[in-house]
Design an enzyme around this catalytic site. Structure first.
Site, PDB file in Angstrom:
ATOM      1  CD1 TRP A  91      -6.563  -0.936  -7.194  1.00  0.00           C
ATOM      2  CD2 TRP A  91      -7.433  -1.264  -5.171  1.00  0.00           C
ATOM      3  NE1 TRP A  91      -5.533  -1.299  -6.360  1.00  0.00           N
ATOM      4  CE2 TRP A  91      -6.043  -1.502  -5.106  1.00  0.00           C
ATOM      5  CE3 TRP A  91      -8.187  -1.421  -4.007  1.00  0.00           C
ATOM      6  CZ2 TRP A  91      -5.396  -1.884  -3.931  1.00  0.00           C
ATOM      7  CZ3 TRP A  91      -7.542  -1.791  -2.841  1.00  0.00           C
ATOM      8  CH2 TRP A  91      -6.173  -2.020  -2.808  1.00  0.00           C
ATOM      9  NE  ARG A 104       0.793   3.337  -5.921  1.00  0.00           N
ATOM     10  CZ  ARG A 104       0.164   4.501  -6.071  1.00  0.00           C
ATOM     11  NH1 ARG A 104       0.664   5.612  -5.573  1.00  0.00           N
ATOM     12  NH2 ARG A 104      -0.977   4.548  -6.740  1.00  0.00           N
ATOM     13  CG  ASP A 105       3.659  -0.240  -7.101  1.00  0.00           C
ATOM     14  OD1 ASP A 105       3.655  -0.226  -5.855  1.00  0.00           O
ATOM     15  OD2 ASP A 105       2.665   0.063  -7.782  1.00  0.00           O
ATOM     16  CG  ASP A 133      -0.559  -4.936  -5.724  1.00  0.00           C
ATOM     17  OD1 ASP A 133      -1.792  -4.949  -5.731  1.00  0.00           O
ATOM     18  OD2 ASP A 133       0.099  -3.899  -5.860  1.00  0.00           O
ATOM     19  CD1 TRP A 185      -4.925  -2.274   0.464  1.00  0.00           C
ATOM     20  CD2 TRP A 185      -5.012  -0.498   1.829  1.00  0.00           C
ATOM     21  NE1 TRP A 185      -3.716  -1.615   0.377  1.00  0.00           N
ATOM     22  CE2 TRP A 185      -3.743  -0.526   1.206  1.00  0.00           C
ATOM     23  CE3 TRP A 185      -5.270   0.521   2.730  1.00  0.00           C
ATOM     24  CZ2 TRP A 185      -2.758   0.431   1.451  1.00  0.00           C
ATOM     25  CZ3 TRP A 185      -4.296   1.481   2.985  1.00  0.00           C
ATOM     26  CH2 TRP A 185      -3.060   1.426   2.333  1.00  0.00           C
TER      27      TRP A 185
HETATM   28  C1  FRU Z   1      -1.721  -1.722  -6.656  1.00  0.00           C
HETATM   29  C2  FRU Z   1      -1.288  -0.875  -5.484  1.00  0.00           C
HETATM   30  C3  FRU Z   1       0.170  -0.490  -5.597  1.00  0.00           C
HETATM   31  C4  FRU Z   1       0.576  -0.258  -4.167  1.00  0.00           C
HETATM   32  C5  FRU Z   1      -0.238  -1.301  -3.440  1.00  0.00           C
HETATM   33  C6  FRU Z   1      -0.680  -0.901  -2.064  1.00  0.00           C
HETATM   34  O1  FRU Z   1      -2.832  -2.514  -6.392  1.00  0.00           O
HETATM   35  O2  FRU Z   1      -2.115   0.269  -5.386  1.00  0.00           O
HETATM   36  O3  FRU Z   1       0.417   0.604  -6.454  1.00  0.00           O
HETATM   37  O4  FRU Z   1       1.939  -0.424  -3.976  1.00  0.00           O
HETATM   38  O5  FRU Z   1      -1.354  -1.574  -4.247  1.00  0.00           O
HETATM   39  O6  FRU Z   1      -1.268  -1.970  -1.389  1.00  0.00           O
END
Ligand code: FRU
Length: 499
Positions: free
Chosen positions: A302, A167-168, A44, A68
């Site tokens: 994903w 999150r985020d 992201d 990742w």
């Molecule tokens: C979205 C995500 C977010 C998270 C991040 C982790 O692609 O899953 O929700 O913060 O990637 O890398």
């Protein structure tokens, strides 16, 4: 003490980049003009902001490997959103709340608090009960070196009914307060069928946050977890955008409506999809110095790279991930959204070819040219009213047994995007039915780079992004008209180069 660990981890990560970047630079799939890291994995975009005369772009980053892993925040700056200068990594996992191999510094946003550039991010770690996600703050006075706040996390408890998927944070200023919108899953978690939602917090100083409530939720219809929510004002409406998990093929959604900050409620009248392609996820927006609402997304998904399989074709070259071309968002009169590639991209154009108006006869297949056929742009305007064909094909990156086919089905009022690779593995089709197909003329606008194709259609209300890993010999472009003729008003093509 703890800042020392952070600085040490940053140095270690930066050294890993220095060691490996020359290998990744040789990769045959490296893009020409799409943003990539110099080596390693990215997902992201984070912390997009125009700050002190420059665009800042941060991103989810694993500098050690092209898969990742424990998340860092990479960092780059630009004067035009196209030519980026890589800066030192901004955040590395270092504290008990964010230092875990399957956690780290997850996605978040940036704001200008007057004299400091402030980042709000999700710190992810693991406990015996599973994932622990809290919201944390880091800041910088020069926009290069970031310190984590000593009283992190600034939001440490889960709000009522929230699952640990939390999150985020995206922070915005409204009237006299900061508001933080965070994505979650109500009741059960994302993988257990919870209800995706966006929650809101309020603060006067970015450090003490008061929980306001769930501003919008899925109710079983819009996915189980809303990743990367973003709330902003556009034209005369509020827009809530997010990347839902488990919402079928839909990866990026926008809702258009009104926001009641007093009662923490977002109500919406319109739902739309930001990009209908295979590879577009976690877009984040920001307002730039020209008053434009700019959108940048991870050009991947994903679905195509589950970690128990593989991380895509470029991982073997030491890198993985790029961002789609920045888009300017506009609200249309009929309350839809338009996504226009930013005008700065025109500065990359070379070798203009113009095809004046012509008719492609039934079953005719005609070759056209655009730069080297791999790094190029095409703008085709089709006279729908004067065309009798049932379908028109535009084949790009055509090779022996590879191609991306864009089909305009006049008969079914559809635009189709299909990629076919030489393994026969990715022969997948996506479609979008549009009732207002356009009765007069219709423009298709395409951007091609080494390993991707982006298509904009229907007045920029429809877009498809798709990654492809084709031979460089697959660089032919063809038009074909089926069961009737197709009238083209004009075609412009360009090579694209960073110069
Ligand atoms: C979205 C995500 C977010 C998270 C991040 C982790 O692609 O899953 O929700 O913060 O990637 O890398």
């Amino acid at each position: 003490m703890s800042d020392k660990t952070h600085q040490q981890n940053l140095v270690r990560a930066q050294n890993a980049v220095r060691e490996k970047e020359s290998i990744a630079q040789m990769g045959r799939y490296r893009q020409q003009y799409h943003f990539m890291a110099s080596t390693g994995w990215i997902n992201d975009p984070n912390g997009l902001i125009y700050w002190r005369g420059q665009y800042h772009l941060f991103y989810q980053y694993n500098p050690y490997e092209a898969v990742w892993g424990a998340m860092h925040w990479g960092h780059a700056v630009s004067n035009d959103l196209i030519h980026w200068e890589h800066l030192p990594i901004a955040l590395a996992p270092s504290e008990p709340y964010d230092d875990h191999p399957s956690g780290g510094c997850f996605s978040g946003s940036a704001v200008d608090d007057g004299d400091r550039l402030v980042l709000l991010y999700t710190a992810a770690t693991e406990s015996a009960q599973g994932s622990v996600q809290t919201q944390c703050l880091a800041s910088s006075s020069d926009g290069i070196t970031f310190e984590k706040y000593e009283n992190n996390p600034v939001i440490r408890e889960l709000p009522p009914d929230s699952s640990p998927d939390f999150r985020d944070p995206k922070v915005l200023r409204y009237k006299d307060f900061w508001y933080l919108i965070v994505g979650s899953s109500l009741g059960k978690g994302a993988r257990e069928g919870g209800d995706g939602c966006a929650q809101m917090y309020k603060s006067a100083d970015l450090k003490r946050w008061e929980y306001c409530g769930v501003i919008a939720k899925s109710n079983g219809t819009l996915g189980t977890m809303w990743e990367c929510p973003d709330l902003f004002w556009l034209g005369d409406k509020w827009v809530l955008m997010f990347s839902p998990m488990f919402y079928g093929e839909r990866k990026t959604i926008y809702l258009i409506g009104d926001m009641d900050f007093e009662n923490a409620l977002f109500s919406w009248e319109y739902e739309g999809e930001i990009d209908c392609g295979f590879d577009y996820y976690a877009p984040q927006s920001f307002l730039d110095d020209k008053g434009r609402r700019i959108l940048i997304a991870w050009a991947n998904s994903w679905d195509w790279m589950p970690w128990w399989k593989d991380f895509g074709r470029t991982a073997g070259e030491g890198w993985c991930g790029h961002f789609a071309v920045p888009r300017e968002m506009r609200l249309t009169e009929d309350k839809g959204l338009q996504f226009m590639p930013i005008s700065e991209l025109e500065s990359l154009r070379t070798g203009h070819e113009e095809y004046p108006a012509f008719i492609l006869e039934a079953e005719e297949r005609k070759e056209i040219y655009a730069g080297d056929g791999i790094h190029c742009e095409l703008v085709l305007t089709i006279d729908v009213a004067a065309s009798t064909a049932e379908q028109m094909f535009l084949d790009v990156r055509q090779g022996k047994d590879e191609r991306v086919r864009i089909t305009l089905s006049f008969k079914d009022r559809e635009v189709l995007f299909e990629r076919m690779d030489s393994n026969g593995q990715a022969d997948i089709l996506k479609r979008q039915v549009f009732p207002d197909f356009g009765s007069d003329s219709l423009t298709l606008h395409l951007y091609l780079d080494t390993c991707c194709v982006e298509l904009f259609a229907l007045d920029y209300k429809l877009s498809f992004s798709g990654n492809i890993y084709f031979s460089e010999k697959s660089n032919y472009l063809f038009l074909e008209s089926k069961c009737g003729n197709t009238k083209f008003n004009c075609i412009h093509t360009y090579g694209l180069t960073m110069g």
